[in-house]
Scaffold this active site. Structure first.
Site, PDB file in Angstrom:
ATOM      1  CB  CYS A 239      -0.691  -0.055   1.197  1.00 35.53           C
ATOM      2  SG  CYS A 239      -1.786  -1.617   1.456  1.00 35.53           S
TER       3      CYS A 239
ATOM      4  NE  ARG B 153       4.564   1.717  -1.264  1.00 37.83           N
ATOM      5  CZ  ARG B 153       5.289   1.786  -0.256  1.00 37.83           C
ATOM      6  NH1 ARG B 153       6.521   2.640  -0.504  1.00 37.83           N
ATOM      7  NH2 ARG B 153       5.177   1.146   0.741  1.00 37.83           N
TER       8      ARG B 153
ATOM      9  CD1 TRP C 287      -0.480  -5.326  -3.654  1.00 45.63           C
ATOM     10  CD2 TRP C 287      -0.429  -6.492  -1.814  1.00 45.63           C
ATOM     11  NE1 TRP C 287       0.062  -6.627  -3.882  1.00 45.63           N
ATOM     12  CE2 TRP C 287       0.102  -7.520  -2.921  1.00 45.63           C
ATOM     13  CE3 TRP C 287      -0.424  -6.883  -0.718  1.00 45.63           C
ATOM     14  CZ2 TRP C 287       0.493  -8.669  -2.465  1.00 45.63           C
ATOM     15  CZ3 TRP C 287      -0.098  -8.414  -0.181  1.00 45.63           C
ATOM     16  CH2 TRP C 287       0.320  -9.236  -1.305  1.00 45.63           C
TER      17      TRP C 287
ATOM     18  CG  ASN D 156       0.382   2.061   3.696  1.00 46.58           C
ATOM     19  OD1 ASN D 156      -0.642   2.372   3.386  1.00 46.58           O
ATOM     20  ND2 ASN D 156       1.510   2.480   3.192  1.00 46.58           N
ATOM     21  N   GLY D 157      -0.055  -1.115   6.909  1.00 44.28           N
ATOM     22  CA  GLY D 157      -0.006  -1.894   7.939  1.00 44.28           C
ATOM     23  C   GLY D 157      -1.265  -3.017   8.064  1.00 44.28           C
TER      24      GLY D 157
ATOM     25  CD  GLU E  27      17.729 -12.496  -9.188  1.00 46.10           C
ATOM     26  OE1 GLU E  27      17.105 -12.949  -8.013  1.00 46.10           O
ATOM     27  OE2 GLU E  27      17.292 -11.472  -9.380  1.00 46.10           O
TER      28      GLU E  27
ATOM     29  CE  LYS F 267      14.180 -10.807 -11.042  1.00 45.06           C
ATOM     30  NZ  LYS F 267      14.775 -10.108  -9.895  1.00 45.06           N
TER      31      LYS F 267
ATOM     32  CD  GLU G  11      10.298 -11.283  -9.181  1.00 46.06           C
ATOM     33  OE1 GLU G  11       9.990 -10.805  -8.451  1.00 46.06           O
ATOM     34  OE2 GLU G  11      11.601 -10.824  -9.590  1.00 46.06           O
TER      35      GLU G  11
ATOM     36  CG  HIS H 286      21.843 -36.283  -6.023  1.00 46.48           C
ATOM     37  ND1 HIS H 286      22.218 -37.181  -5.784  1.00 46.48           N
ATOM     38  CD2 HIS H 286      22.684 -35.326  -6.181  1.00 46.48           C
ATOM     39  CE1 HIS H 286      23.410 -37.419  -5.562  1.00 46.48           C
ATOM     40  NE2 HIS H 286      23.909 -36.055  -6.059  1.00 46.48           N
TER      41      HIS H 286
ATOM     42  CE  LYS I  18      11.802  -2.263  -6.430  1.00 43.36           C
ATOM     43  NZ  LYS I  18      12.388  -3.388  -7.163  1.00 43.36           N
TER      44      LYS I  18
END
Ligand code: AGP
Length: 613
Positions: free
Chosen positions: A2, A27, A73, A99-100, A480, A484, A487, A503, A602
């Protein structure tokens, strides 16, 4: 997550609030809204979906020179117009953005309902305006403070009242809040980006702060009216850095910025004569650094892969036992804190809840924790016991790219310092310094492969599953690369150390499951080539990221991306950039929203434990 923006001044508030919300889009959000005050009345407009929906609903001439805005959000209650912020009390005189998470909202809601309050949303936040209203007797500041005494959980809040024009009351506990000081105007926001078009003079609020703002002044106290002194800081970057600069997306722009962002992160920190580095913010003497007998690095997501790379590097070149740990695990694991261990937390945003709370947990147990962060003034750098800014510049795309290579840069510098204090000779140190100084040019060379990488990405864009495989220093880079791709393209991808393939995961190899192999020119090259042959024998397509001139790899792989030859510990840099570009082009080919992928934010600040817990 948010976003909050608040404004009071002389200008049209609605326009400034909507523009500020757009700056916060990166965000991640699912709905947005504003509340604007004029003639002792607040006008609240809220819309599900993109900010363009909100913009279309806000009349161009909506009067009012103060107000608040929010990007939501969803955490409590579905995504719809009603659950979007701002929320109001029953009289419509009070609006708040939050927010929170209010952890005791069910109990508060029950109590207020019994007192006759009618709730109209499913959110935890709606208890706030009703509580403020309950305590309001003509003084918003007093009522907000009284309300805060009843809240359990985390918040960044801004409240306005229709009868107190051009006045905002903000409070922070666990969710960021920044004051912006302009010429005859003031801003309150969750993030400086929302106000950067108007001012660079900011005051970062801390947990427990309550701030009362009008057009020309502000006052900060705690919840019990004790004054709290604040320092005004100047934001060290420009609004221009938040523009796309001719690139179609922020992600592509940020990938291409890496030669400069890496250079910024090294500026003034390399010591060529001594073959070492300098990092001023560590707040540790050489003697203290020499006493360190273990390093643990905590982080989440992409930052955790930077952490992991550096744990490998520290062991390799400084011969110090080092581990990377996920902050979300450490946080709940009752970590054992050892006095000889130095802890790092790595976070682009400096606000990631898991990392922040893991840091606090370690500090509570007596650990010294250093931060490696990008966002200046964010919570982790302010609460850590020292640390390093990576100076990547604002990273707007949700998928982290340039911050990753800048995190590597900062931790490579630290590893070099530690190595030179122990086993490493000056000659070997100088080789690393030279290799680091050359990195911006090496990355430029890699960026020139853009259209070749695009062709390969297009070729495999229809595949449903990928493997990314590396070993040693490039194992975290494989992780990574897989993250990437996941996402932003929503294709399933798994990162593995190539040695683990046999394995179990090799059972999944077939003609339509490509493997991306990272093949640096180091002591593990032969091993990786054997793993490539294992895949080839099972008809798995292979994309290799290899070193210029490696004929053997070229012969085995279906497609090759050749990167320049670099010092053996620098391959994580030159190999991660092609993987970023690969993910980017795949996502574009599939028509994804590259900068704001679905379900992601974000900065993941979904915090549940307040600072004081
Ligand atoms: C990166 O592409 C991600 N979106 C995500 O994994 C991110 O790295 C993670 O949430 C940690 O964020 P931080 O660096 O701001 O703490």
């Amino acid at each position: 997550m948010c976003g909050i923006v608040g404004y009071c001044g002389e200008k049209n508030a609605a326009g400034i609030l909507v523009e500020g919300l757009k700056r916060l889009e990166y965000r991640g959000y699912d709905s947005s809204g504003i509340s604007v005050g004029f003639n002792n009345k607040l006008t609240v407009i809220k819309k599900k979906g993109k900010i363009s929906n909100l913009q279309a609903a806000v009349p161009k001439d909506l009067p009012g020179t103060y107000g608040i805005g929010h990007t939501r959000w969803a955490t409590h209650g579905e995504v719809n117009d009603l659950n979007a912020h701002p929320h109001s009390d029953s009289s419509g005189k009070i609006s708040i953005v939050h927010n929170g998470i209010i952890e005791n909202y069910i109990a508060l809601r029950k109590k207020l309902t019994a007192e006759g309050v009618e709730f109209i949303t499913e959110t935890d936040s709606e208890v706030i305006p009703h509580l403020i209203s309950k305590f309001y007797d003509g003084d918003l500041e007093k009522a907000v403070k009284e309300c805060l005494k009843h809240l359990k959980g985390t918040y960044g809040i801004v409240a306005v009242h229709a009868d107190e024009p051009c006045r905002m009351v903000g409070a922070r506990n666990g969710s960021p809040l920044v004051l912006g000081i302009g010429e005859g105007e003031m801003f309150l926001a969750s993030d400086v980006t929302a106000m950067m078009a108007y001012t660079k003079q900011v005051v970062y609020m801390e947990d427990g702060d309550v701030v009362v703002v009008d057009k020309t002044s502000f006052r900060t106290t705690d919840i019990r009216d004790n004054e709290r002194d604040k320092q005004i800081s100047t934001v060290g970057w420009d609004i221009g850095e938040m523009e796309k600069d001719g690139f179609p997306t922020f992600m592509e722009k940020e990938i291409f910025e890496q030669p400069q962002s890496i250079l910024r992160g090294m500026k003034g920190r390399l010591d060529i004569d001594q073959g070492t580095a300098k990092l001023g913010g560590l707040n540790m003497t050489n003697r203290e650094l020499r006493m360190v007998n273990r390093v643990i690095i905590l982080a989440a997501g992409t930052s955790s892969y930077a952490a992991m790379t550096c744990a490998y590097l520290l062991e390799k070149i400084a011969r110090i036992p080092a581990n990377a740990e996920l902050s979300s695990e450490i946080r709940y694991k009752n970590p054992i804190v050892d006095p000889g261990t130095l802890y790092f937390v790595v976070s682009q945003s400096g606000e990631t809840a898991d990392t922040l709370y893991a840091m606090r947990e370690l500090q509570r147990k007596g650990a010294k924790v250093l931060g490696i962060c990008n966002v200046v003034g964010s919570t982790i750098p302010r609460e850590s016991d020292g640390g390093v800014y990576i100076h990547s510049g604002p990273e707007i795309a949700v998928a982290s790219t340039k911050a990753f290579t800048s995190q590597l840069t900062a931790m490579y510098l630290f590893s070099l310092i530690m190595a030179r204090m122990r086993d490493m000779s000056m000659i070997d140190g100088k080789k690393i310094v030279e290799a680091m100084a050359k990195l911006p040019d090496d990355i430029e060379t890699v960026l020139k492969l853009n259209s070749h990488i695009k062709d390969i990405a297009d070729k495999y864009a229809d595949c449903h599953s990928f493997f990314f495989l590396g070993r040693g220093l490039t194992y975290p880079i494989a992780l990574e690369g897989a993250l990437k791709l996941k996402e932003i393209s929503y294709i399933h991808a798994e990162g593995y150390t190539a040695g683990e393939l046999k394995h179990g995961p090799i059972a999944l190899i077939n003609e339509v499951t490509p493997s991306v192999f990272l093949v640096p020119d180091d002591s593990l090259r032969e091993k990786i080539i054997s793993n490539m042959k294992e895949v080839k024998a099972r008809k798995g397509p292979i994309i290799a990221v290899a070193v210029e001139g490696d004929k053997e790899v070229e012969d085995i792989a279906d497609d090759v991306i050749f990167v320049p030859k670099v010092h053996e510990v620098m391959y994580p840099f030159v190999m991660v950039v092609p993987l970023q570009m690969y993910a980017y082009h795949t996502a574009v080919k599939l028509g994804r929203n590259v900068d704001q992928p679905r379900n992601l934010a974000k900065s993941v600040t979904g915090a549940r434990m307040p600072a004081s817990a």
